[in-house]
Design a protein around this motif. Structure first.
Motif, PDB file in Angstrom:
ATOM      1  N   ASP A 104      64.055  48.046  11.251  1.00  0.00           N
ATOM      2  CA  ASP A 104      63.220  48.966  12.491  1.00  0.00           C
ATOM      3  C   ASP A 104      62.073  48.047  12.472  1.00  0.00           C
ATOM      4  O   ASP A 104      61.084  48.362  13.600  1.00  0.00           O
ATOM      5  CB  ASP A 104      63.148  50.172  12.718  1.00  0.00           C
ATOM      6  N   GLU A 105      61.692  47.199  11.733  1.00  0.00           N
ATOM      7  CA  GLU A 105      60.136  47.165  11.468  1.00  0.00           C
ATOM      8  C   GLU A 105      59.938  45.460  11.929  1.00  0.00           C
ATOM      9  O   GLU A 105      60.826  44.319  12.214  1.00  0.00           O
ATOM     10  CB  GLU A 105      59.813  46.751   9.726  1.00  0.00           C
ATOM     11  N   PRO A 106      58.820  45.162  12.778  1.00  0.00           N
ATOM     12  CA  PRO A 106      58.797  43.921  13.026  1.00  0.00           C
ATOM     13  C   PRO A 106      58.463  43.114  12.876  1.00  0.00           C
ATOM     14  O   PRO A 106      58.229  42.749  11.475  1.00  0.00           O
ATOM     15  CB  PRO A 106      57.593  44.553  13.823  1.00  0.00           C
ATOM     16  N   LEU A 107      59.211  41.515  13.190  1.00  0.00           N
ATOM     17  CA  LEU A 107      59.527  40.747  12.367  1.00  0.00           C
ATOM     18  C   LEU A 107      57.762  39.760  12.430  1.00  0.00           C
ATOM     19  O   LEU A 107      58.307  39.447  11.315  1.00  0.00           O
ATOM     20  CB  LEU A 107      59.982  39.627  13.346  1.00  0.00           C
ATOM     21  N   ALA A 108      56.683  40.319  12.875  1.00  0.00           N
ATOM     22  CA  ALA A 108      55.526  39.319  12.985  1.00  0.00           C
ATOM     23  C   ALA A 108      54.629  40.515  12.204  1.00  0.00           C
ATOM     24  O   ALA A 108      54.774  41.523  11.688  1.00  0.00           O
ATOM     25  CB  ALA A 108      54.819  39.771  14.174  1.00  0.00           C
ATOM     26  N   LEU A 109      54.662  38.667  10.752  1.00  0.00           N
ATOM     27  CA  LEU A 109      53.111  39.636   9.929  1.00  0.00           C
ATOM     28  C   LEU A 109      51.711  39.882  10.323  1.00  0.00           C
ATOM     29  O   LEU A 109      50.981  40.042  10.577  1.00  0.00           O
ATOM     30  CB  LEU A 109      53.469  39.053   8.755  1.00  0.00           C
ATOM     31  N   PHE A 110      51.448  38.486  10.790  1.00  0.00           N
ATOM     32  CA  PHE A 110      50.224  38.246  11.579  1.00  0.00           C
ATOM     33  C   PHE A 110      50.773  37.123  12.731  1.00  0.00           C
ATOM     34  O   PHE A 110      51.418  36.056  12.566  1.00  0.00           O
ATOM     35  CB  PHE A 110      49.652  37.633  10.835  1.00  0.00           C
ATOM     36  N   SER A 111      50.241  36.610  13.938  1.00  0.00           N
ATOM     37  CA  SER A 111      50.288  35.670  14.919  1.00  0.00           C
ATOM     38  C   SER A 111      48.012  36.267  15.236  1.00  0.00           C
ATOM     39  O   SER A 111      48.025  37.275  15.289  1.00  0.00           O
ATOM     40  CB  SER A 111      51.207  36.762  16.006  1.00  0.00           C
ATOM     41  N   ALA A 112      48.157  34.261  16.268  1.00  0.00           N
ATOM     42  CA  ALA A 112      46.758  34.733  17.196  1.00  0.00           C
ATOM     43  C   ALA A 112      47.540  33.424  17.768  1.00  0.00           C
ATOM     44  O   ALA A 112      48.016  32.416  17.495  1.00  0.00           O
ATOM     45  CB  ALA A 112      45.759  34.304  15.286  1.00  0.00           C
ATOM     46  N   THR A 113      46.833  33.883  19.498  1.00  0.00           N
ATOM     47  CA  THR A 113      46.587  32.326  19.707  1.00  0.00           C
ATOM     48  C   THR A 113      46.658  31.340  20.292  1.00  0.00           C
ATOM     49  O   THR A 113      46.318  30.675  20.377  1.00  0.00           O
ATOM     50  CB  THR A 113      46.865  33.338  21.250  1.00  0.00           C
ATOM     51  N   ASP A 114      44.886  31.953  19.394  1.00  0.00           N
ATOM     52  CA  ASP A 114      43.987  30.660  18.318  1.00  0.00           C
ATOM     53  C   ASP A 114      43.226  30.854  17.194  1.00  0.00           C
ATOM     54  O   ASP A 114      42.696  32.065  17.579  1.00  0.00           O
ATOM     55  CB  ASP A 114      43.188  30.030  19.704  1.00  0.00           C
ATOM     56  N   ALA A 115      43.782  30.283  16.354  1.00  0.00           N
ATOM     57  CA  ALA A 115      44.043  30.544  14.350  1.00  0.00           C
ATOM     58  C   ALA A 115      42.501  29.892  14.777  1.00  0.00           C
ATOM     59  O   ALA A 115      42.162  29.903  13.366  1.00  0.00           O
ATOM     60  CB  ALA A 115      44.607  30.425  13.883  1.00  0.00           C
ATOM     61  N   ARG A 116      42.079  29.328  14.757  1.00  0.00           N
ATOM     62  CA  ARG A 116      40.880  28.629  14.711  1.00  0.00           C
ATOM     63  C   ARG A 116      38.969  28.793  14.409  1.00  0.00           C
ATOM     64  O   ARG A 116      38.450  28.225  13.893  1.00  0.00           O
ATOM     65  CB  ARG A 116      40.212  27.029  16.210  1.00  0.00           C
ATOM     66  N   GLY A 117      38.844  30.262  15.295  1.00  0.00           N
ATOM     67  CA  GLY A 117      37.640  30.425  14.741  1.00  0.00           C
ATOM     68  C   GLY A 117      38.248  31.848  13.777  1.00  0.00           C
ATOM     69  O   GLY A 117      37.057  32.768  12.914  1.00  0.00           O
ATOM     70  N   LEU A 118      39.669  31.871  12.897  1.00  0.00           N
ATOM     71  CA  LEU A 118      39.388  33.101  12.322  1.00  0.00           C
ATOM     72  C   LEU A 118      38.528  32.422  10.948  1.00  0.00           C
ATOM     73  O   LEU A 118      38.801  33.490  10.221  1.00  0.00           O
ATOM     74  CB  LEU A 118      41.257  33.114  11.906  1.00  0.00           C
ATOM     75  N   ALA A 119      38.813  31.151  10.610  1.00  0.00           N
ATOM     76  CA  ALA A 119      38.512  31.603   8.434  1.00  0.00           C
ATOM     77  C   ALA A 119      37.235  30.373   8.586  1.00  0.00           C
ATOM     78  O   ALA A 119      37.399  29.304   8.524  1.00  0.00           O
ATOM     79  CB  ALA A 119      39.512  30.901   8.568  1.00  0.00           C
ATOM     80  N   PRO A 120      35.707  30.856   9.157  1.00  0.00           N
ATOM     81  CA  PRO A 120      35.339  30.047   9.288  1.00  0.00           C
ATOM     82  C   PRO A 120      34.713  29.623   7.681  1.00  0.00           C
ATOM     83  O   PRO A 120      34.393  30.320   7.162  1.00  0.00           O
ATOM     84  CB  PRO A 120      33.821  30.875   9.924  1.00  0.00           C
ATOM     85  N   PRO A 121      34.368  28.321   7.736  1.00  0.00           N
ATOM     86  CA  PRO A 121      34.025  27.505   6.419  1.00  0.00           C
ATOM     87  C   PRO A 121      32.839  28.118   5.878  1.00  0.00           C
ATOM     88  O   PRO A 121      32.852  28.595   6.649  1.00  0.00           O
ATOM     89  CB  PRO A 121      33.911  26.072   6.596  1.00  0.00           C
ATOM     90  N   ALA A 122      32.637  28.406   4.883  1.00  0.00           N
ATOM     91  CA  ALA A 122      31.322  29.050   4.221  1.00  0.00           C
ATOM     92  C   ALA A 122      30.333  27.881   4.526  1.00  0.00           C
ATOM     93  O   ALA A 122      28.940  28.266   4.378  1.00  0.00           O
ATOM     94  CB  ALA A 122      31.822  28.693   2.713  1.00  0.00           C
ATOM     95  N   GLY A 123      30.362  26.530   4.769  1.00  0.00           N
ATOM     96  CA  GLY A 123      28.802  25.723   4.949  1.00  0.00           C
ATOM     97  C   GLY A 123      29.011  25.549   6.250  1.00  0.00           C
ATOM     98  O   GLY A 123      28.245  25.156   6.607  1.00  0.00           O
ATOM     99  N   GLY A 124      29.390  26.472   7.089  1.00  0.00           N
ATOM    100  CA  GLY A 124      29.416  26.785   8.351  1.00  0.00           C
ATOM    101  C   GLY A 124      30.244  25.644   9.298  1.00  0.00           C
ATOM    102  O   GLY A 124      31.439  25.196   8.592  1.00  0.00           O
ATOM    103  N   GLY A 125      30.045  25.097  10.538  1.00  0.00           N
ATOM    104  CA  GLY A 125      31.174  23.655  11.202  1.00  0.00           C
ATOM    105  C   GLY A 125      32.467  25.252  11.842  1.00  0.00           C
ATOM    106  O   GLY A 125      32.152  26.646  12.053  1.00  0.00           O
ATOM    107  N   GLY A 126      32.814  24.250  11.501  1.00  0.00           N
ATOM    108  CA  GLY A 126      34.591  24.589  12.687  1.00  0.00           C
ATOM    109  C   GLY A 126      35.719  24.086  12.473  1.00  0.00           C
ATOM    110  O   GLY A 126      35.180  23.058  12.324  1.00  0.00           O
ATOM    111  N   VAL A 127      36.775  24.643  12.759  1.00  0.00           N
ATOM    112  CA  VAL A 127      38.095  24.340  13.127  1.00  0.00           C
ATOM    113  C   VAL A 127      38.221  23.177  14.056  1.00  0.00           C
ATOM    114  O   VAL A 127      38.590  24.635  15.362  1.00  0.00           O
ATOM    115  CB  VAL A 127      38.959  25.447  11.779  1.00  0.00           C
ATOM    116  N   ASP A 128      38.359  22.306  14.177  1.00  0.00           N
ATOM    117  CA  ASP A 128      39.130  22.073  15.308  1.00  0.00           C
ATOM    118  C   ASP A 128      40.404  21.838  15.944  1.00  0.00           C
ATOM    119  O   ASP A 128      41.207  22.424  16.765  1.00  0.00           O
ATOM    120  CB  ASP A 128      37.966  20.833  15.846  1.00  0.00           C
ATOM    121  N   TYR A 129      41.760  21.815  15.032  1.00  0.00           N
ATOM    122  CA  TYR A 129      42.918  22.101  14.994  1.00  0.00           C
ATOM    123  C   TYR A 129      43.470  21.858  13.938  1.00  0.00           C
ATOM    124  O   TYR A 129      42.138  21.438  12.304  1.00  0.00           O
ATOM    125  CB  TYR A 129      43.076  20.792  15.315  1.00  0.00           C
ATOM    126  N   LEU A 130      44.879  22.632  13.869  1.00  0.00           N
ATOM    127  CA  LEU A 130      45.326  22.953  12.526  1.00  0.00           C
ATOM    128  C   LEU A 130      46.693  21.650  12.177  1.00  0.00           C
ATOM    129  O   LEU A 130      46.891  21.298  13.406  1.00  0.00           O
ATOM    130  CB  LEU A 130      46.273  24.520  12.704  1.00  0.00           C
TER     131      LEU A 130
END
Length: 396
Positions: free
Chosen positions: A258-284
């Motif tokens: 009965d547990e949900p299948l989803a462990l994790f979900s994000a409609t836009d993941a680009r800002g979830l893991a900002p690089p330590a040196g700054g900047g960002g992720v434009d695409y996966l």
């Protein structure tokens, strides 16, 4: 306590491996072309296959990136390349021209070689245009997903051990738009995942035969499905990266709970893991389960060619390492060489790069872009929004 300690050790090992990566080799082709997909020959062999936007498949030495050979013959954009598992000298490529070609990499062609180098060719209906392909872990089943034809799209199946044979059958009811990904399970020859621009990722048990019976689960990624990757220690998890940079991780071991299948979900993941040196992720770019580290690696990038390596699990995305100064444009593909703890990347700047521990680029020079017009454009159509659907109960 043992599992926590083991997990921490694996994490430290992965961070150490990725932390030591630096640019070691750079391959610069004579003609500008997008590098779309890449595959390593299994069993510790030395070959790397790359599909290109000029409809060719190129073979490189994975350690030196030197060009070993080239296969020509497709008349449309390539949808991917993959090596056989039990027959690693066979390389499969699919195309929008409606052909899956099988090449013998022991006899690589040169720039002047023609399509005669294809050892086998598979096709289905004349109107079919292939968007994805894969071969199962026993090399006993080949599958390709088609673009939408009128109101239908098809999963086509062949026995690759029977050259030129007609398809074994098709599935036509589970997707309503282009089938962008076909991924067999790494260990279960009958388990298949497919993703589509209809927003669905389906999981099948092909041993059940008929499509209705074979469909185990339908997951909704809310947008056009892009990269799909089996993950987890027993490969019971499924990662999907959508074409609008969403990220979804499902646990298929929960199918009968009965547990949900989803462990994790994000409609836009680009800002979830900002690089330590700054900047960002434009695409996966994509994801890969790293057996040695027992971790799921997700690669993202910037339009300028920088790469960001991240770890993904039920807790989300975490940054691990950034690789800068290599590519000059969007990165389209990557492979992880488990034996050498090395990363190979390719993209729209036409360059193939090898990142390895302690690497020092042997051919210094300016980072140049040979970016050309892509022959393969991502397509997006309206998709159906449906909820998670677990396995249908059989009628009694």
């Amino acid at each position: 306590m043992c599992s926590v300690s083991s997990g921490a050790a694996s994490m430290e090992g992965l961070e150490e491996k990725l932390g030591g990566l630096s640019l070691a080799r750079r391959s610069r082709p004579e003609q500008p072309t997008y590098l779309l997909d890449a595959a390593l020959q299994p069993g510790g062999a030395a070959l790397l296959a790359v599909s290109c936007s000029d409809f060719t498949v190129r073979l490189h030495n994975k350690d030196t990136l030197s060009l070993v050979g080239e296969f020509r013959g497709h008349g449309g954009p390539l949808c991917g390349v993959t090596f056989g598992h039990t027959s690693p000298d066979l390389l499969y490529s699919g195309s929008a021209d409606g052909k899956v070609r099988v090449w013998d990499v022991r006899r690589p062609g040169g720039a002047a070689a023609a399509a005669a180098a294809a050892a086998q060719t598979f096709s289905s209906a004349a109107a079919h245009s292939y968007y994805s392909l894969d071969v199962n872990c026993s090399d006993g089943l080949l599958s390709a997903g088609t673009e939408r034809l009128d109101e239908d799209s098809f999963l086509v199946f062949w026995d690759p051990r029977k050259p030129g044979a007609a398809p074994l059958g098709v599935y036509s009811e589970s997707h309503s738009d282009d089938i962008t990904q076909v991924r067999f399970h790494p260990r279960d020859k009958d388990r298949l995942a497919s993703g589509s621009t209809d927003g669905l990722v389906n999981v099948f048990d092909l041993s059940r035969g008929a499509e209705d019976e074979a469909l185990l689960a339908t997951c909704n990624c809310g947008s056009s499905a892009g990269a799909v990757c089996w993950s987890g220690p027993a490969h019971q998890q499924l990662l999907c990266l959508s074409q609008d940079e969403g990220l979804y991780l499902w646990d298929l071991s929960r199918l009968h709970t009965d547990e949900p299948l989803a462990l994790f979900s994000a409609t836009d993941a680009r800002g979830l893991a900002p690089p330590a040196g700054g900047g960002g992720v434009d695409y996966l770019v994509g994801g890969r389960w790293l057996e040695g580290a027992s971790r799921l690696l997700v690669v993202g990038g910037t339009s300028g060619g920088d790469l960001h390596l991240m770890e993904c699990d039920g807790g989300g995305l975490r940054p691990l390492r950034s690789l800068e100064g290599g590519h000059a444009s969007t990165v389209r593909c990557f492979v992880w060489d488990e034996a050498a703890d090395a990363l190979i990347t390719g993209g729209e700047d036409a360059q193939l790069l090898l990142w390895k521990p302690g690497g020092a680029e042997l051919t210094a020079g300016m980072k140049e872009s040979l970016k050309s017009q892509s022959a393969l454009k991502l397509k997006s159509r309206p998709h159906r929004r449906v909820s998670f659907q677990k396995e249908k109960k059989k009628k009694t």
